[in-house]
Write a protein that holds these residues in place. Sequence first.
Motif, PDB file in Angstrom:
ATOM      1  N   LEU A   1       0.519  -0.813  -0.010  1.00 60.29           N
ATOM      2  CA  LEU A   1       0.071   0.157  -0.123  1.00 60.29           C
ATOM      3  C   LEU A   1       0.904   1.547  -0.217  1.00 60.29           C
ATOM      4  N   GLU A   2       2.054   1.282   0.343  1.00 58.08           N
ATOM      5  CA  GLU A   2       2.870   2.205   0.775  1.00 58.08           C
ATOM      6  C   GLU A   2       3.782   2.516  -0.953  1.00 58.08           C
ATOM      7  N   VAL A   3       4.382   1.770  -1.737  1.00 61.24           N
ATOM      8  CA  VAL A   3       4.662   2.098  -2.658  1.00 61.24           C
ATOM      9  C   VAL A   3       3.796   2.665  -4.072  1.00 61.24           C
ATOM     10  N   ASN A   4       2.402   1.301  -4.573  1.00 60.37           N
ATOM     11  CA  ASN A   4       1.622   1.717  -4.797  1.00 60.37           C
ATOM     12  C   ASN A   4       0.309   2.957  -4.826  1.00 60.37           C
ATOM     13  N   THR A   5       0.108   2.856  -3.585  1.00 63.85           N
ATOM     14  CA  THR A   5      -1.044   4.132  -3.447  1.00 63.85           C
ATOM     15  C   THR A   5      -0.755   5.042  -2.256  1.00 63.85           C
ATOM     16  N   ILE A   6       0.046   5.200  -1.946  1.00 62.09           N
ATOM     17  CA  ILE A   6      -0.187   6.444  -0.442  1.00 62.09           C
ATOM     18  C   ILE A   6       0.964   7.162  -1.557  1.00 62.09           C
ATOM     19  N   ALA A   7       2.573   6.574  -1.996  1.00 59.18           N
ATOM     20  CA  ALA A   7       3.645   7.227  -2.525  1.00 59.18           C
ATOM     21  C   ALA A   7       2.935   8.378  -3.317  1.00 59.18           C
ATOM     22  N   PRO A   8       2.083   7.383  -4.499  1.00 62.40           N
ATOM     23  CA  PRO A   8       1.725   7.801  -5.325  1.00 62.40           C
ATOM     24  C   PRO A   8       1.160   9.475  -5.171  1.00 62.40           C
ATOM     25  N   LEU A   9      -0.117   9.022  -4.199  1.00 58.70           N
ATOM     26  CA  LEU A   9      -0.691  10.808  -4.735  1.00 58.70           C
ATOM     27  C   LEU A   9      -0.093  11.907  -3.273  1.00 58.70           C
ATOM     28  N   ALA A  10       1.437  11.073  -2.066  1.00 54.93           N
ATOM     29  CA  ALA A  10       1.912  11.740  -1.198  1.00 54.93           C
ATOM     30  C   ALA A  10       2.854  12.231  -2.550  1.00 54.93           C
ATOM     31  N   LEU A  11       3.315  11.792  -3.252  1.00 59.05           N
ATOM     32  CA  LEU A  11       4.429  12.822  -3.858  1.00 59.05           C
ATOM     33  C   LEU A  11       3.685  13.728  -5.488  1.00 59.05           C
ATOM     34  N   THR A  12       2.636  13.729  -5.985  1.00 55.33           N
ATOM     35  CA  THR A  12       1.758  14.090  -6.338  1.00 55.33           C
ATOM     36  C   THR A  12       1.180  15.708  -5.576  1.00 55.33           C
ATOM     37  N   HIS A  13       1.125  15.241  -4.580  1.00 58.34           N
ATOM     38  CA  HIS A  13       1.228  16.859  -3.336  1.00 58.34           C
ATOM     39  C   HIS A  13       1.899  17.342  -3.498  1.00 58.34           C
ATOM     40  N   GLN A  14       3.349  17.272  -3.436  1.00 60.05           N
ATOM     41  CA  GLN A  14       4.782  17.033  -3.234  1.00 60.05           C
ATOM     42  C   GLN A  14       4.964  17.495  -4.722  1.00 60.05           C
ATOM     43  N   LEU A  15       4.410  17.994  -5.871  1.00 58.85           N
ATOM     44  CA  LEU A  15       5.049  18.510  -6.845  1.00 58.85           C
ATOM     45  C   LEU A  15       4.196  19.575  -6.980  1.00 58.85           C
ATOM     46  N   PHE A  16       2.890  19.354  -6.982  1.00 63.14           N
ATOM     47  CA  PHE A  16       1.812  20.143  -7.501  1.00 63.14           C
ATOM     48  C   PHE A  16       1.940  21.810  -6.090  1.00 63.14           C
ATOM     49  N   GLN A  17       2.760  21.233  -4.327  1.00 65.55           N
ATOM     50  CA  GLN A  17       2.823  22.586  -3.588  1.00 65.55           C
ATOM     51  C   GLN A  17       3.897  23.097  -4.147  1.00 65.55           C
ATOM     52  N   ALA A  18       5.153  21.912  -4.765  1.00 64.46           N
ATOM     53  CA  ALA A  18       5.920  23.024  -5.006  1.00 64.46           C
ATOM     54  C   ALA A  18       6.375  24.138  -6.367  1.00 64.46           C
ATOM     55  N   ALA A  19       4.930  23.926  -6.421  1.00 67.04           N
ATOM     56  CA  ALA A  19       4.625  24.256  -8.178  1.00 67.04           C
ATOM     57  C   ALA A  19       5.723  23.835  -9.000  1.00 67.04           C
ATOM     58  N   HIS A  20       5.810  22.648  -9.071  1.00 67.97           N
ATOM     59  CA  HIS A  20       6.772  22.018 -10.461  1.00 67.97           C
ATOM     60  C   HIS A  20       6.112  21.311 -11.680  1.00 67.97           C
ATOM     61  N   LEU A  21       4.983  21.335 -11.961  1.00 65.01           N
ATOM     62  CA  LEU A  21       3.709  20.842 -12.514  1.00 65.01           C
ATOM     63  C   LEU A  21       2.677  22.171 -13.480  1.00 65.01           C
ATOM     64  N   SER A  22       3.438  21.963 -14.672  1.00 65.49           N
ATOM     65  CA  SER A  22       3.091  22.793 -15.951  1.00 65.49           C
ATOM     66  C   SER A  22       1.541  23.122 -15.833  1.00 65.49           C
TER      67      SER A  22
END
Length: 231
Positions: free
Chosen positions: A106-127
């Motif tokens: 669950l950590e690798v397949n489910t939690i990490a993808p959402l957490a990483l998406t949140h980090q990238l979004f919050q850091a304004a990395h997404l176009s």
Amino acid sequence: MHKHLFITGANRGIGHCFVKEYLSSGWQVTACCRDPSKATQLLEFQQTNTQLVIAKLDLEQLEQTNLNSLKIPKQKIDLVIHNAGYYGPKGVNFAEINLHEWRKVLEVNTIAPLALTHQLFQAAHLSNPCTIAFVSSKVGSMADNRSGGGYYYRSSKAALNSIVKSLAIDLVSHNIKTVALHPGWVKTDMGGPNALIDPETSVIGMQQVISSLTEQQSGSFIDYQGKTIPW
């Protein structure tokens, strides 16, 4: 300016093939894996591709990870592919539940993808616009489950699909589309030698799905042939 792909699980199998295909199409690629020093194929690519950045990222240690340490190129990310996955022990039945292994899946397949998406979004990395693709699996489909078992992997992908659907709704105002992808049964370390298709066939198909994804399709569950999979 080149478009920018950020991908996890990039050192082998489907992830490695994604890197190869997008580099050949002229993209900037940030390829993440747990141990870059052992990612021999990526290191070989880097010798002839200045557009490739290899980043060390352990999805089980996201809370201790600073995105700045990944040295992501300043160029905004046009496409995120959450490819990294962990199957866990195979052949698990109802009488053999191991909570430690289930949590890891669950950590690798489910939690990490959402957490990483949140980090990238919050850091304004997404176009703007941006597409976020999640490599899921048909075994996460409730409608397709006719054999039971597979508790760890099935539950992790079903939960991932729910995340993809919610993100499509929550991020639409930011011009971000999401999609859950079924790669097919692929001949990789996870899929095994009896799988039906090679990584190239799967990746080329998923690339086409990603590139043609419409706003109306955002949040959908689609296979590498472009067919919608029932939840």
